[in-house]
Scaffold this motif. Structure first.
Motif, mmCIF file in Angstrom:
data_model
loop_
_atom_site.group_PDB
_atom_site.id
_atom_site.type_symbol
_atom_site.label_atom_id
_atom_site.label_comp_id
_atom_site.label_asym_id
_atom_site.label_seq_id
_atom_site.Cartn_x
_atom_site.Cartn_y
_atom_site.Cartn_z
ATOM 1 N N MET A 26 0.840 -1.288 0.058
ATOM 2 C CA MET A 26 0.103 -0.518 -0.150
ATOM 3 C C MET A 26 1.306 1.367 -0.192
ATOM 4 O O MET A 26 0.259 2.116 -1.001
ATOM 5 N N ALA A 27 2.117 1.046 1.037
ATOM 6 C CA ALA A 27 2.465 2.608 1.583
ATOM 7 C C ALA A 27 3.771 3.039 -0.108
ATOM 8 O O ALA A 27 3.623 4.256 -0.448
ATOM 9 N N LEU A 28 3.813 1.711 -0.939
ATOM 10 C CA LEU A 28 4.463 1.659 -2.312
ATOM 11 C C LEU A 28 3.479 2.357 -3.540
ATOM 12 O O LEU A 28 3.974 3.217 -4.076
ATOM 13 N N SER A 29 2.889 1.951 -3.580
ATOM 14 C CA SER A 29 1.147 2.539 -3.995
ATOM 15 C C SER A 29 0.983 4.177 -3.628
ATOM 16 O O SER A 29 1.407 5.371 -4.648
ATOM 17 N N ALA A 30 1.312 4.408 -2.190
ATOM 18 C CA ALA A 30 0.260 5.759 -2.511
ATOM 19 C C ALA A 30 2.094 6.556 -2.631
ATOM 20 O O ALA A 30 1.819 7.677 -2.935
ATOM 21 N N LYS A 31 3.559 6.238 -2.189
ATOM 22 C CA LYS A 31 4.467 6.755 -2.386
ATOM 23 C C LYS A 31 4.294 7.832 -3.552
ATOM 24 O O LYS A 31 5.171 8.104 -3.953
#
Ligand code: AMP
Length: 373
Positions: A26-31
């Protein structure tokens, strides 16, 4: 449940409760979209913490820590269903929790989940609540055998489950039955296990992903094949169930729906996961929008286009030592999309990473990862 109309745009901060691999992806997508990301997890340098802007190292139910995360976040999300709901209620006024708390109340409790499904006309296996040996006997008489006795809360990947059949050791069950609350379910003689990821965008449009076919070992997901090797009619029905479920839940974020396909082609929901799901990882490489992109877009109230899968895909989980074997063999397999979650400790059957392969022939894809199957 929390619906809103104005999208949360980058560089807003997304707080993630839980720092495991789902939080990491999720974090990689959001970043990539330009959001800032904060993570709450008790393990320092947790997988999601490694790729986030900041990690608060504390227990999930540490109210002070949760408040700190909520205060720093424009949107709060979770990557697993056993989040402390009371703690979450206490930070509701500090931030936006688009998935809502009710979704957790339903999906963290097998009895509430199946009751919800039944009330909304969503197909589930016959079930009954059980709290004692006498209750179990009544449930077996009413529903039949073979069956499964599962704890209503806290069970995952086959933990907290007993097979009920002619070989059952009743002494073991008798010694445990008073300790918690149970659900008794009829065991379904399915031909295939399927799953569908579903979400709703900022305009309440429901979007479904292609249907995965899932193979388990020791009750843990092992391999997913996408598209599922079943009929178009079954796949269509699975997506329709997903749409109905998303609407019944007023869904925000991604929901994973696990289903059984019976010999008749009938489908039954086994479980709802209020977050992206292991069997949807293929979407990172095989689709125009991954389940993690979709999750972030949904909780931020953004638009989501129809999902297109470019090529068939196979995903295998790397459990325990299989990660080490995958690292060593990767140079000989340029076709592998290797995902290493960066967990510090390798433990038997722990999900350490996964591999996705895509291409026109599912047989060739299965062969490429056959050493892990
Ligand atoms: P669960 O923990 O409920 O997701 O169950 C783990 C696995 O156990 C499922 O993926 C199925 O393979 C099997 N299982 C669970 N419930 C049933 C059921 N009612 N009938 C047949 N198999 C089941």
């Amino acid at each position: 449940m929390n619906n809103y109309s104005s999208p949360v745009l980058p560089p807003a901060t997304i707080g993630i409760i839980g720092g495991g691999q789902l939080g990491q992806m999720m974090a990689l997508s959001a970043k990539a979209m330009g959001y800032k990301v904060g993570v709450l997890d008790p393990t320092d340098q947790a997988p999601a913490g490694q790729v986030a802007d900041f990690q608060i190292v504390a227990a999930y139910d540490d109210l002070t820590a949760l408040k700190r995360l909520a205060e720093k976040s424009d949107v709060l999300t979770y990557e697993f269903e056993n989040v402390d709901q009371n703690a979450l209620k206490q930070v509701e006024n500090l931030t936006s929790i688009p998935q809502g708390i009710e979704l957790l109340t339903i999906t963290s409790h097998r009895l509430r989940e199946k009751t919800f499904c039944r009330q909304h006309g969503l197909p589930v296996t016959p079930f009954a609540s059980v709290q004692s040996m006498a209750g179990l006997e009544t449930a077996i008489q009413k529903i039949g055998q073979p069956g499964l006795l599962k704890t209503v809360e806290g069970g995952y990947d086959g933990h907290g489950q007993f097979d009920i059949n002619d070989q059952t050791d009743w002494n073991v069950i008798e010694s445990e039955i008073d300790q918690t609350e149970w659900i008794y379910e009829l065991k379904q003689n399915f031909v295939r296990e399927l799953s569908v990821m579903v979400t709703r965008d900022g305009k309440d449009q429901v979007i479904t992903f292609p249907v995965s076919e899932n193979r388990h070992q020791h009750h843990i997901l092992h391999t997913s094949i996408i598209p599922a090797q079943t009929t178009d009619a079954v796949k269509h029905k699975a997506q329709q169930i997903a749409i109905n479920t998303a609407e019944a839940l007023h869904l925000r974020g991604v929901l994973g729906i696990e289903l059984f396909e019976l010999p008749s082609g009938e489908l039954m929901i086994n479980e709802l996961a209020p977050r992206p799901h292991n069997s949807g990882h293929y979407s990172i490489e095989a689709c125009n929008i991954s389940q993690f992109d979709a999750h972030i877009r949904s909780i931020c109230g953004l638009a989501i286009p129809p999902i297109r899968q470019f090529e068939p895909a196979v995903m295998v989980n790397l459990l325990g030592d299989n990660l080490l074997a995958a690292r060593a063999d990767w140079p000989a397999h340029p076709e592998w999309h290797l995902h290493d979650y960066g967990k510090a400790e390798v433990r038997e059957r722990r999900k350490m990473g996964h591999i996705t392969v895509t291409g026109p022939s599912i047989e060739a894809l299965l062969l490429s990862v056959s050493q892990f199957r």
